[in-house]
Design an enzyme around this catalytic site. Structure first.
Site, PDB file in Angstrom:
ATOM      1  N   TYR A 286      -2.020  -0.794  10.455  1.00  0.00           N
ATOM      2  CA  TYR A 286      -2.158  -1.058   9.020  1.00  0.00           C
ATOM      3  C   TYR A 286      -0.887  -0.642   8.273  1.00  0.00           C
ATOM      4  CZ  TYR A 286      -4.048  -0.937   4.261  1.00  0.00           C
ATOM      5  OH  TYR A 286      -4.256  -1.143   2.921  1.00  0.00           O
TER       6      TYR A 286
ATOM      7  N   SER B 137       0.851  -1.193   0.000  1.00  0.00           N
ATOM      8  CA  SER B 137       0.000   0.000   0.000  1.00  0.00           C
ATOM      9  C   SER B 137       0.884   1.239   0.000  1.00  0.00           C
ATOM     10  CB  SER B 137      -0.894   0.020   1.252  1.00  0.00           C
ATOM     11  OG  SER B 137      -1.559   1.266   1.400  1.00  0.00           O
TER      12      SER B 137
END
Length: 375
Positions: free
Chosen positions: A233, A220
């Site tokens: 995350y 990501s």
């Protein structure tokens, strides 16, 4: 569902469009070199060069920059592919996609299926779409090494050895560090990071033995930029990036498998239920992407048969250099994301993250071949 090939992306006019224009014009040696040659070898060009020396200098600078960009891209491509070529017969390859029941994973599966490629889906939830007999679905909780190993035996027996693994499954809890329970943090790392290790241990040995295959890690943009309420995350995605870098090095230095390809993917915010309510309010620079856009970027790279890096939107690459900036700027950028998660209401597939997933209490893997509806 044909791939989108328009000049404008699905998301409309954005910074990536300007980047594309500059690369295809000002930094395109195929366009700039003829201008330099005309200035050097034609009478009219020589006259104009004398009258406009500054303009000629700028054109030459653009040429040098364009040539440097082309050379750097070529050198990078050859290096990450270990200066070797390999052939993929997509009528025989088997692509495994984790988290392929919905979201980005579902779009990946549909694109591959449309091209007649055999696909295996691993997910804890059932498919959210109707697929053809090319798609083989297995219910599997990829947090468990034992369950992955068990389902792998079923896959090998009924479908064959996967030659491409796309680690697409991901989760986000959306809590601050102090609000997160231990189970929240373990769950995030189990899916976003540790599952990549378990998938590698189960499926990479056959690729290494045949010196053929591809291992895709979906990280990501958050692997470069960690913001409030996304610390676990971002950390899990940064760890996934490190995993990709390390396994890439080990494939050549430890396993003598230079033709096993590795791909790293850095998507920006994507319009999926997982990130419902997330709002980064940067529509032009970093627009919210459609799942199809991410899926197409991944599938194009996979079909190329080459190792590489996929960053979407492309301008997101600037965050890779964030840690090289001054501390005041890094701190400002990270803190600036504090409002992005204010209304986060991401869909959670697994409600009880503390529930045991080891052992065999839930039975063996469930397999089904999903057939096209005749309605």
């Amino acid at each position: 569902m044909p791939m989108h090939n328009g000049f404008l992306p699905r998301e409309g006019f954005c910074a990536d469009v300007l980047i594309k224009v500059v690369r295809n014009t000002a930094l395109n040696p195929a366009l700039i070199l003829p201008l330099v040659l005309l200035a050097r070898f034609t009478k009219q060009g020589q006259d104009l060069s004398i009258l406009h020396p500054t303009a000629l200098g700028k054109i030459k600078t653009l040429l040098y920059l364009g040539l440097a960009r082309v050379a750097a891209n070529w050198l990078s491509d050859q290096t990450v592919n270990n200066w070797t070529n390999d052939k993929y017969d997509w009528s025989k390859e088997i692509v495994l996609v984790t988290g392929g029941a919905s979201g980005i994973g579902a779009q990946i599966v549909k694109l591959l299926e449309e091209k007649g490629i055999t696909v295996v889906v691993l997910d804890v939830q059932p498919l959210s779409y109707t697929a053809s007999s090319k798609v083989h679905y297995y219910q599997c909780d990829i947090r468990s090494m034992d369950k992955i190993a068990a389902v792998a035996e079923e896959i090998r027996a009924t479908v064959g050895h996967p030659t491409v693994v796309i680690n697409n499954a991901g989760v986000a809890r959306g809590k601050t560090v102090l609000d997160s329970q231990p189970g929240d943090i373990r769950f995030t790392f189990d899916v976003n990071t540790f599952a990549h290790y378990w998938m590698a241990k189960v499926f990479l040995p056959n690729m290494i033995a045949n010196n053929h295959g591809m291992f895709v890690t979906v990280a990501s943009v958050a692997s470069w930029l960690t913001i409030p309420n996304m610390v676990d995350y971002g950390a899990s995605k940064a760890a996934a990036l490190s995993f990709h870098e390390g396994i890439t090095a080990e494939l050549t230095t430890r396993y003598n498998a230079p033709k096993v390809r590795t791909v790293i993917v850095h998507p920006g915010h994507t319009k999926t239920p997982l990130f419902a309510g997330y709002d980064q309010n940067t529509a032009f620079v970093m627009p919210t992407l459609e799942p199809e856009s991410i899926a197409e970027g991944i599938v194009r790279q996979v079909l190329s048969g080459r190792s590489g890096r996929v960053v979407l939107p492309k301008i997101g690459s600037i965050f890779a250099s964030l840690r090289g900036n001054a501390d005041f700027y890094q701190t400002y950028v990270r803190a600036g994301g504090e409002s992005y998660m204010a209304k986060f209401n991401g869909h959670q597939v697994i409600k009880d993250v503390d529930a045991s997933y080891e052992g065999k209490e839930s039975g063996g893997p469930s397999e089904s071949t999903v057939l096209v509806s005749k309605d």
